[in-house]
Design a protein around this motif. Structure first.
Motif, PDB file in Angstrom:
ATOM      1  N   GLN A 169       0.962  -1.082  -0.024  1.00 33.01           N
ATOM      2  CA  GLN A 169       0.114   0.088   0.123  1.00 33.01           C
ATOM      3  C   GLN A 169       0.944   1.135  -0.357  1.00 33.01           C
ATOM      4  O   GLN A 169       1.881   1.068  -0.024  1.00 33.01           O
ATOM      5  CB  GLN A 169      -0.863  -0.005   1.539  1.00 33.01           C
ATOM      6  N   ASP A 170       0.220   2.398  -0.262  1.00 31.11           N
ATOM      7  CA  ASP A 170       1.229   3.362  -0.378  1.00 31.11           C
ATOM      8  C   ASP A 170       0.820   5.056   0.417  1.00 31.11           C
ATOM      9  O   ASP A 170       0.343   5.929   0.229  1.00 31.11           O
ATOM     10  CB  ASP A 170       1.234   3.833  -1.412  1.00 31.11           C
ATOM     11  N   TRP A 171      -0.846   4.649   1.322  1.00 28.92           N
ATOM     12  CA  TRP A 171      -1.334   5.395   1.713  1.00 28.92           C
ATOM     13  C   TRP A 171      -0.822   6.580   3.210  1.00 28.92           C
ATOM     14  O   TRP A 171      -1.445   7.609   3.231  1.00 28.92           O
ATOM     15  CB  TRP A 171      -2.638   5.062   2.330  1.00 28.92           C
ATOM     16  N   ILE A 172       0.984   5.988   3.574  1.00 31.56           N
ATOM     17  CA  ILE A 172       1.632   7.353   4.383  1.00 31.56           C
ATOM     18  C   ILE A 172       2.613   7.777   3.573  1.00 31.56           C
ATOM     19  O   ILE A 172       3.832   8.123   4.343  1.00 31.56           O
ATOM     20  CB  ILE A 172       1.727   6.240   5.348  1.00 31.56           C
ATOM     21  N   VAL A 173       3.089   7.348   1.967  1.00 32.52           N
ATOM     22  CA  VAL A 173       4.239   8.133   1.887  1.00 32.52           C
ATOM     23  C   VAL A 173       3.956   9.302   1.978  1.00 32.52           C
ATOM     24  O   VAL A 173       5.777  10.050   2.551  1.00 32.52           O
ATOM     25  CB  VAL A 173       4.218   7.263   0.454  1.00 32.52           C
ATOM     26  N   ASP A 174       3.286  10.137   2.545  1.00 30.54           N
ATOM     27  CA  ASP A 174       3.710  11.681   2.282  1.00 30.54           C
ATOM     28  C   ASP A 174       4.022  11.422   4.319  1.00 30.54           C
ATOM     29  O   ASP A 174       3.242  11.441   5.016  1.00 30.54           O
ATOM     30  CB  ASP A 174       2.000  12.421   2.442  1.00 30.54           C
ATOM     31  N   ASP A 263       6.554   0.786   9.293  1.00 31.81           N
ATOM     32  CA  ASP A 263       6.215   1.392   7.382  1.00 31.81           C
ATOM     33  C   ASP A 263       6.480   0.140   6.746  1.00 31.81           C
ATOM     34  O   ASP A 263       5.181   0.050   5.964  1.00 31.81           O
ATOM     35  CB  ASP A 263       7.308   2.308   7.548  1.00 31.81           C
ATOM     36  N   ALA A 264       7.444  -1.023   7.221  1.00 28.26           N
ATOM     37  CA  ALA A 264       7.115  -2.225   5.782  1.00 28.26           C
ATOM     38  C   ALA A 264       8.140  -3.314   7.062  1.00 28.26           C
ATOM     39  O   ALA A 264       8.603  -3.204   7.455  1.00 28.26           O
ATOM     40  CB  ALA A 264       8.239  -1.843   4.933  1.00 28.26           C
ATOM     41  N   ALA A 265       7.925  -4.012   6.334  1.00 31.71           N
ATOM     42  CA  ALA A 265       8.320  -5.711   6.614  1.00 31.71           C
ATOM     43  C   ALA A 265       8.677  -7.071   6.181  1.00 31.71           C
ATOM     44  O   ALA A 265       8.434  -7.055   5.259  1.00 31.71           O
ATOM     45  CB  ALA A 265       7.200  -6.071   8.168  1.00 31.71           C
ATOM     46  N   VAL A 266       9.556  -6.982   5.391  1.00 33.35           N
ATOM     47  CA  VAL A 266      10.616  -8.222   4.646  1.00 33.35           C
ATOM     48  C   VAL A 266      11.076  -9.754   5.073  1.00 33.35           C
ATOM     49  O   VAL A 266      12.101  -9.072   6.442  1.00 33.35           O
ATOM     50  CB  VAL A 266      11.138  -8.036   4.009  1.00 33.35           C
ATOM     51  N   PHE A 267      10.434 -10.641   4.643  1.00 34.41           N
ATOM     52  CA  PHE A 267      10.747 -11.364   5.528  1.00 34.41           C
ATOM     53  C   PHE A 267      11.168 -12.977   4.552  1.00 34.41           C
ATOM     54  O   PHE A 267      10.440 -13.067   3.278  1.00 34.41           O
ATOM     55  CB  PHE A 267      10.450 -12.045   6.938  1.00 34.41           C
ATOM     56  N   VAL A 268      12.567 -13.727   4.667  1.00 36.14           N
ATOM     57  CA  VAL A 268      11.865 -15.408   4.136  1.00 36.14           C
ATOM     58  C   VAL A 268      11.965 -15.804   5.252  1.00 36.14           C
ATOM     59  O   VAL A 268      11.990 -15.342   6.739  1.00 36.14           O
ATOM     60  CB  VAL A 268      13.643 -15.400   3.983  1.00 36.14           C
ATOM     61  N   ALA A 269      11.065 -17.227   4.539  1.00 41.01           N
ATOM     62  CA  ALA A 269      10.278 -18.062   6.192  1.00 41.01           C
ATOM     63  C   ALA A 269      10.679 -20.009   5.277  1.00 41.01           C
ATOM     64  O   ALA A 269      10.649 -19.436   3.891  1.00 41.01           O
ATOM     65  CB  ALA A 269       9.173 -17.730   6.133  1.00 41.01           C
ATOM     66  N   ARG A 270      10.747 -20.558   5.938  1.00 37.85           N
ATOM     67  CA  ARG A 270      10.189 -21.556   5.797  1.00 37.85           C
ATOM     68  C   ARG A 270       8.945 -21.995   6.346  1.00 37.85           C
ATOM     69  O   ARG A 270       8.355 -21.784   7.764  1.00 37.85           O
ATOM     70  CB  ARG A 270      11.054 -22.619   6.551  1.00 37.85           C
ATOM     71  N   LEU A 276      10.196 -23.060   0.807  1.00 38.41           N
ATOM     72  CA  LEU A 276      10.755 -21.654   1.008  1.00 38.41           C
ATOM     73  C   LEU A 276       9.444 -20.569   0.794  1.00 38.41           C
ATOM     74  O   LEU A 276       9.376 -20.259  -0.526  1.00 38.41           O
ATOM     75  CB  LEU A 276      11.928 -21.584   0.280  1.00 38.41           C
ATOM     76  N   ALA A 277       9.677 -19.429   0.914  1.00 36.42           N
ATOM     77  CA  ALA A 277       8.925 -18.423   0.759  1.00 36.42           C
ATOM     78  C   ALA A 277       9.422 -17.243   1.061  1.00 36.42           C
ATOM     79  O   ALA A 277      10.622 -17.014   2.093  1.00 36.42           O
ATOM     80  CB  ALA A 277       7.410 -18.263   1.891  1.00 36.42           C
ATOM     81  N   THR A 278       8.606 -16.377   0.487  1.00 37.81           N
ATOM     82  CA  THR A 278       9.429 -14.215   0.956  1.00 37.81           C
ATOM     83  C   THR A 278       8.519 -13.739   0.994  1.00 37.81           C
ATOM     84  O   THR A 278       6.344 -13.922   0.413  1.00 37.81           O
ATOM     85  CB  THR A 278      10.228 -14.015  -0.252  1.00 37.81           C
ATOM     86  N   TYR A 279       8.265 -12.672   1.701  1.00 36.61           N
ATOM     87  CA  TYR A 279       6.816 -12.169   2.632  1.00 36.61           C
ATOM     88  C   TYR A 279       7.518 -10.403   2.719  1.00 36.61           C
ATOM     89  O   TYR A 279       8.480 -10.884   3.059  1.00 36.61           O
ATOM     90  CB  TYR A 279       6.198 -12.554   3.520  1.00 36.61           C
ATOM     91  N   GLU A 280       6.853  -9.482   1.786  1.00 32.75           N
ATOM     92  CA  GLU A 280       6.770  -7.959   1.578  1.00 32.75           C
ATOM     93  C   GLU A 280       5.603  -7.474   2.131  1.00 32.75           C
ATOM     94  O   GLU A 280       3.937  -7.759   1.832  1.00 32.75           O
ATOM     95  CB  GLU A 280       7.625  -7.356   0.483  1.00 32.75           C
ATOM     96  N   ALA A 281       5.589  -6.757   3.052  1.00 31.81           N
ATOM     97  CA  ALA A 281       4.500  -5.639   3.774  1.00 31.81           C
ATOM     98  C   ALA A 281       4.741  -4.427   3.466  1.00 31.81           C
ATOM     99  O   ALA A 281       5.570  -4.134   4.756  1.00 31.81           O
ATOM    100  CB  ALA A 281       3.629  -5.686   4.696  1.00 31.81           C
ATOM    101  N   SER A 282       4.154  -3.500   3.112  1.00 33.25           N
ATOM    102  CA  SER A 282       4.577  -2.417   2.917  1.00 33.25           C
ATOM    103  C   SER A 282       3.927  -1.567   2.255  1.00 33.25           C
ATOM    104  O   SER A 282       2.651  -1.473   2.215  1.00 33.25           O
ATOM    105  CB  SER A 282       5.686  -1.874   1.968  1.00 33.25           C
ATOM    106  N   ARG A 283       3.861  -0.157   3.873  1.00 34.23           N
ATOM    107  CA  ARG A 283       2.744   0.949   3.346  1.00 34.23           C
ATOM    108  C   ARG A 283       3.606   2.205   2.305  1.00 34.23           C
ATOM    109  O   ARG A 283       3.032   3.202   2.816  1.00 34.23           O
ATOM    110  CB  ARG A 283       2.077   1.168   4.454  1.00 34.23           C
ATOM    111  N   PHE A 284       4.475   1.801   1.299  1.00 34.52           N
ATOM    112  CA  PHE A 284       5.584   2.469   1.421  1.00 34.52           C
ATOM    113  C   PHE A 284       5.604   2.374  -0.726  1.00 34.52           C
ATOM    114  O   PHE A 284       6.674   3.221  -1.358  1.00 34.52           O
ATOM    115  CB  PHE A 284       7.200   3.152   1.902  1.00 34.52           C
ATOM    116  N   ALA A 285       5.441   1.752  -0.628  1.00 35.56           N
ATOM    117  CA  ALA A 285       5.021   1.154  -2.323  1.00 35.56           C
ATOM    118  C   ALA A 285       3.987   2.041  -3.110  1.00 35.56           C
ATOM    119  O   ALA A 285       2.965   2.251  -3.795  1.00 35.56           O
ATOM    120  CB  ALA A 285       5.133  -0.227  -1.970  1.00 35.56           C
TER     121      ALA A 285
END
Ligand SMILES: NC(=O)c1ccc[n+]([C@@H]2O[C@H](COP(=O)([O-])OP(=O)(O)OC[C@H]3O[C@@H](n4cnc5c(N)ncnc54)[C@H](O)[C@@H]3O)[C@@H](O)[C@H]2O)c1
Length: 412
Positions: A169-174, A263-270, A276-285
């Motif tokens: 999401q991008d609602w807090i980029v400002d 504001d953002a979290a990125v992680f690899v996981a099993r 094998l997995a990757t996850y990305e959650a961001s409010r700055f995209a």
């Protein structure tokens, strides 16, 4: 239209973003699905009498109250629907379960693992008395997501190797966007991680039928100080007298406060079973408004989902002859697709709000027929354990952090 006389009298707490989404679903569910009980929109709760009276009228509730304790004390309420920020989920849900009410609680289940564990334990105890509970991970109810799970369960992907999930999401980029409750740890528990990361954690565990067993994470708070809000609802907010340069109308900067979440979290996981997995959650995209995407690769195929095209699935079937291979686009609007026979002819699309109507359908059916709905509070705790592991890993320089199975921790 339901053909039953049996009613489930609902009391809902909170009337803003999710309050409106849930109200839409409660208004619709009996008219679209033939259910063993009718949901009645009996009582809505908010703290401001004038605003909640207006919400009751606008959203279609019979009556209102300004204290959730009144709602729980009433013996003419069967279901408590919790649509408040995370800091009140545990208190309201625990009181409701203790009073013998069925509970639907928005995600993430709570702000901490200890709250979520108490809620899961109370839900397990309440089950014995026929009291049901569910956590509101509504994206499970998008027909294309339910179809994705079926493809995996039917073995169409073979052995699952990869999960790739993003929610952007991008609602807090400002940097002048105000310090709403979602940016405060004591109200929200965490930031992008718990708000939108929780959805992709639940969705991928649900679709694959596998549990995240360990993570290595980074998180970041890009803007550490923000102006205090004058008011907020959902993802929108205002600052008192702010101008474009961030100053107030009188040239003075409005009061500010510290952002205490990621504001953002990125992680690899099993995931169990060697995934094998990757996850990305961001409010700055920047430019990404509500972009939830999940791709799953298996030995026999790949399936991909994009919430911004929620009626569709991309499917690659590696068992087809080499000359015919390629991604196909499945329009998930046929009568045989999950939930779709209740709606429109094939090709007539549905939207975001339908996921909530489907959620209420599954909840009402489970309560009325005496079975436990999913995702349960134990499933909600499982997500909370992952959120907690991600936070701890990030604090410890991305060190590998195991995630316990939720049921074991409830029993402990
Ligand atoms: N399932 C989804 O896709 C989804 C989307 C958005 C939010 N959520 C979740 O829904 C919950 C609410 O989020 P929102 O976006 O609706 O927030 P919001 O700020 O729009 O609304 C919160 C509501 O709760 C009320 N409230 C707060 N504390 C209260 C209390 N003690 N007693 C009574 N009312 C109280 C507020 O007055 C307001 O009406 C959060 O847990 C959030 O994570 C889920």
């Amino acid at each position: 239209m339901s053909t039953t006389d049996r009613e489930l009298r609902v009391g809902m707490v909170g009337y803003a973003f999710m309050g409106a989404a849930h109200s839409q679903a409660w208004r619709t569910v009996n008219r679209v699905f033939d259910l063993p009980a009718r949901a009645r929109m009996s009582l809505i709760c908010g703290r401001d009498a004038g605003k909640v009276a207006d919400a009751a009228d606008r959203l279609g509730w019979d009556a209102y109250t300004t204290d959730w304790r009144d709602l729980i004390a009433r013996d003419d309420i069967d279901v408590v629907d919790v649509c408040t920020p995370g800091d009140s989920h545990a208190e309201i849900a625990l009181a409701a379960l203790a009073a013998g009410k069925h509970v639907l609680c928005e995600k993430p289940l709570a702000n901490t693992v200890s709250e979520a564990r108490a809620m899961a334990a109370a839900a397990v105890t309440a089950q014995a008395a026929g009291v049901r509970s569910m956590c509101g991970f509504n994206y499970r109810r998008v027909p294309a997501v339910a179809m994705m799970r079926q493809l995996v369960a039917d073995g169409r992907l073979g052995v699952i190797r990869h999960v790739r999930a993003t929610y952007l999401q991008d609602w807090i980029v400002d940097p002048q966007f105000p310090l709403v409750w979602r940016l405060q740890r004591d109200k929200a528990g965490s930031g992008a991680l718990g708000d939108i990361g929780a959805h992709i954690i639940d969705l991928t565990q649900y679709v694959t039928g596998r549990r995240i067993t360990g993570v290595s994470a980074v998180t970041e708070t890009f803007v550490k100080e923000r102006p205090l809000p004058a008011g907020s609802s959902g993802l929108a907010a205002t600052v008192d007298g702010a101008t474009a340069d961030g100053n107030g109308a009188d040239g003075h900067r409005p009061a500010t406060g510290a952002v205490t979440v990621d504001d953002a979290a990125v992680f690899v996981a099993r995931l169990d079973g060697g995934v094998l997995a990757t996850y990305e959650a961001s409010r700055f995209a920047t430019g990404r408004k509500n972009a939830l995407r999940v791709e799953i690769n298996g030995s026999l195929g790949t399936v991909a989902f994009d919430l911004e095209r929620l009626n569709e699935l991309e499917f690659y079937d590696a068992t087809r002859p080499a000359a015919e291979q390629g991604f196909s686009r499945i329009l998930v609007t046929e009568g045989e697709h999950p939930y779709m026979s209740a709606w429109w002819p094939p090709g007539h699309l549905i939207g975001y709000e339908h996921s909530f109507t489907h959620q209420m359908r599954d909840f009402v059916e489970a309560v009325a027929t005496g079975v436990d709905p999913a995702p349960s509070f134990v499933d909600g705790l499982q997500v909370q354990l992952v959120l907690d592991a991600v936070t701890r890993s990030a604090e410890l320089g991305s060190s590998w952090t195991e995630v316990e199975p939720a049921l074991a921790t409830v029993a402990a």
